[in-house]
Design a protein around this motif. Sequence first.
Motif, PDB file in Angstrom:
ATOM      1  N   ALA A 130       0.833  -1.206   0.000  1.00 56.08           N
ATOM      2  CA  ALA A 130       0.000   0.000   0.000  1.00 56.08           C
ATOM      3  C   ALA A 130       0.864   1.251   0.000  1.00 56.08           C
ATOM      4  N   GLU A 131       1.925   1.264   0.811  1.00 52.59           N
ATOM      5  CA  GLU A 131       2.831   2.410   0.836  1.00 52.59           C
ATOM      6  C   GLU A 131       3.527   2.592  -0.512  1.00 52.59           C
ATOM      7  N   LYS A 132       3.947   1.500  -1.103  1.00 51.76           N
ATOM      8  CA  LYS A 132       4.594   1.582  -2.415  1.00 51.76           C
ATOM      9  C   LYS A 132       3.626   2.123  -3.465  1.00 51.76           C
ATOM     10  N   LEU A 133       2.380   1.634  -3.422  1.00 50.80           N
ATOM     11  CA  LEU A 133       1.368   2.105  -4.372  1.00 50.80           C
ATOM     12  C   LEU A 133       1.077   3.582  -4.158  1.00 50.80           C
ATOM     13  N   ALA A 134       0.992   4.011  -2.863  1.00 49.30           N
ATOM     14  CA  ALA A 134       0.747   5.424  -2.565  1.00 49.30           C
ATOM     15  C   ALA A 134       1.892   6.288  -3.079  1.00 49.30           C
ATOM     16  N   ALA A 135       3.152   5.814  -2.894  1.00 53.59           N
ATOM     17  CA  ALA A 135       4.308   6.565  -3.382  1.00 53.59           C
ATOM     18  C   ALA A 135       4.282   6.670  -4.907  1.00 53.59           C
ATOM     19  N   GLN A 136       3.922   5.578  -5.569  1.00 54.07           N
ATOM     20  CA  GLN A 136       3.833   5.608  -7.031  1.00 54.07           C
ATOM     21  C   GLN A 136       2.743   6.576  -7.499  1.00 54.07           C
ATOM     22  N   GLN A 137       1.580   6.534  -6.821  1.00 53.15           N
ATOM     23  CA  GLN A 137       0.504   7.459  -7.179  1.00 53.15           C
ATOM     24  C   GLN A 137       0.924   8.906  -6.953  1.00 53.15           C
ATOM     25  N   LYS A 138       1.618   9.163  -5.820  1.00 51.86           N
ATOM     26  CA  LYS A 138       2.081  10.514  -5.529  1.00 51.86           C
ATOM     27  C   LYS A 138       3.070  10.982  -6.586  1.00 51.86           C
ATOM     28  N   ALA A 139       4.010  10.113  -6.954  1.00 56.47           N
ATOM     29  CA  ALA A 139       4.987  10.466  -7.986  1.00 56.47           C
ATOM     30  C   ALA A 139       4.290  10.731  -9.324  1.00 56.47           C
ATOM     31  N   ALA A 140       3.276   9.907  -9.639  1.00 54.17           N
ATOM     32  CA  ALA A 140       2.534  10.115 -10.890  1.00 54.17           C
ATOM     33  C   ALA A 140       1.781  11.449 -10.864  1.00 54.17           C
ATOM     34  N   GLU A 141       1.180  11.780  -9.702  1.00 54.13           N
ATOM     35  CA  GLU A 141       0.475  13.056  -9.587  1.00 54.13           C
ATOM     36  C   GLU A 141       1.437  14.227  -9.716  1.00 54.13           C
ATOM     37  N   GLU A 142       2.610  14.109  -9.064  1.00 54.59           N
ATOM     38  CA  GLU A 142       3.590  15.188  -9.166  1.00 54.59           C
ATOM     39  C   GLU A 142       4.085  15.351 -10.603  1.00 54.59           C
ATOM     40  N   ALA A 143       4.324  14.225 -11.282  1.00 49.15           N
ATOM     41  CA  ALA A 143       4.750  14.302 -12.678  1.00 49.15           C
ATOM     42  C   ALA A 143       3.658  14.931 -13.548  1.00 49.15           C
ATOM     43  N   LYS A 144       2.398  14.571 -13.258  1.00 53.49           N
ATOM     44  CA  LYS A 144       1.277  15.147 -14.005  1.00 53.49           C
ATOM     45  C   LYS A 144       1.183  16.645 -13.767  1.00 53.49           C
ATOM     46  N   LYS A 145       1.351  17.067 -12.483  1.00 52.96           N
ATOM     47  CA  LYS A 145       1.306  18.505 -12.170  1.00 52.96           C
ATOM     48  C   LYS A 145       2.449  19.243 -12.864  1.00 52.96           C
ATOM     49  N   ALA A 146       3.661  18.629 -12.849  1.00 42.98           N
ATOM     50  CA  ALA A 146       4.796  19.265 -13.512  1.00 42.98           C
ATOM     51  C   ALA A 146       4.551  19.395 -15.015  1.00 42.98           C
ATOM     52  N   GLU A 147       3.970  18.350 -15.613  1.00 43.84           N
ATOM     53  CA  GLU A 147       3.657  18.408 -17.041  1.00 43.84           C
ATOM     54  C   GLU A 147       2.615  19.478 -17.333  1.00 43.84           C
ATOM     55  N   GLU A 148       1.590  19.569 -16.483  1.00 35.91           N
ATOM     56  CA  GLU A 148       0.567  20.601 -16.668  1.00 35.91           C
ATOM     57  C   GLU A 148       1.154  21.993 -16.503  1.00 35.91           C
ATOM     58  N   ALA A 149       2.046  22.155 -15.489  1.00 39.13           N
ATOM     59  CA  ALA A 149       2.684  23.459 -15.283  1.00 39.13           C
ATOM     60  C   ALA A 149       3.552  23.834 -16.485  1.00 39.13           C
ATOM     61  N   LYS A 150       4.280  22.826 -17.040  1.00 39.99           N
ATOM     62  CA  LYS A 150       5.111  23.079 -18.214  1.00 39.99           C
ATOM     63  C   LYS A 150       4.251  23.496 -19.411  1.00 39.99           C
ATOM     64  N   LYS A 151       3.141  22.778 -19.611  1.00 38.74           N
ATOM     65  CA  LYS A 151       2.247  23.140 -20.719  1.00 38.74           C
ATOM     66  C   LYS A 151       1.658  24.534 -20.518  1.00 38.74           C
ATOM     67  N   ALA A 152       1.283  24.846 -19.256  1.00 41.96           N
ATOM     68  CA  ALA A 152       0.733  26.177 -18.969  1.00 41.96           C
ATOM     69  C   ALA A 152       1.763  27.260 -19.242  1.00 41.96           C
ATOM     70  N   GLN A 153       3.029  27.011 -18.847  1.00 44.25           N
ATOM     71  CA  GLN A 153       4.092  27.983 -19.098  1.00 44.25           C
ATOM     72  C   GLN A 153       4.320  28.171 -20.591  1.00 44.25           C
ATOM     73  N   GLU A 154       4.333  27.037 -21.324  1.00 43.38           N
ATOM     74  CA  GLU A 154       4.514  27.136 -22.773  1.00 43.38           C
ATOM     75  C   GLU A 154       3.356  27.887 -23.418  1.00 43.38           C
TER      76      GLU A 154
END
Length: 240
Positions: A130-154
């Motif tokens: 469960a902890e590993k899955l939560a960490a993976q989900q958190k990393a995926a959310e952070e990557a998604k936010k970073a991608e959205e922020a990059k697209k917004a900046q562009e």
Amino acid sequence: MSKEDYRDKIEEHRQSFEEEQQEQLNLSRVSRMNKNGSNNKKPKKSKQRKFPLMTILFVTFILIPLTILIYFVQFYDPGKTIEEAEKDTMKNSVVEFDKTGSKAEASTSSDKDKDEKANEQAKEQAQKDAEKLAAQQKAAEEAKKAEEAKKAQEAKVAQQQAEAAKKAEEAKKAEEARKAEQAKQNAANAKTHTVKSNENLYRIALKYYGDGSEATLAKIRAANGMPNDTVFVGQVIKLP
């Protein structure tokens, strides 16, 4: 072995002994019948009669006394009655049952400990998963936010560039319009001169500009599209 087991064995030997006696009796009858029917025939299967006889002797003189001896050695007590002997037998059975029950309880306790340990390990593994899955989900959310922020900046940079290009285009059009309006005004405000006799381009420049330099003459020629300084009487010349 218990008393009942010895009794059962004795009963089995007794039945076996009776069966062998019955078989011996049947063989004797058959032999007598064969003898009465035909005196010339020899009895058959004489060898088979020896084996039951040996078995009877073995059971009678060895096995039965040995069984009785074992019974007296193991269970017989002159000071005890039959009921007391049966009680002792029951007690021994109870003791054996208690030992078996204790072993079963120990085995059950060991199995229970193993099950509890396995359950704890399963819980720990489930928690780690469960902890590993939560960490993976958190990393995926952070990557998604970073991608959205990059697209917004562009998108923001592209919008700024578009706005800057639009402003530059508007400024260019405004400048062209201003120049056109200035040229129009200059054309409206431009002075003209009709050439008279005895006048040339130099004298006209001195009259209106007070300067007959080559620069002034070039400006007049450019305004009128003249290839040289030659003018004609009656020609209308624009004075920029």
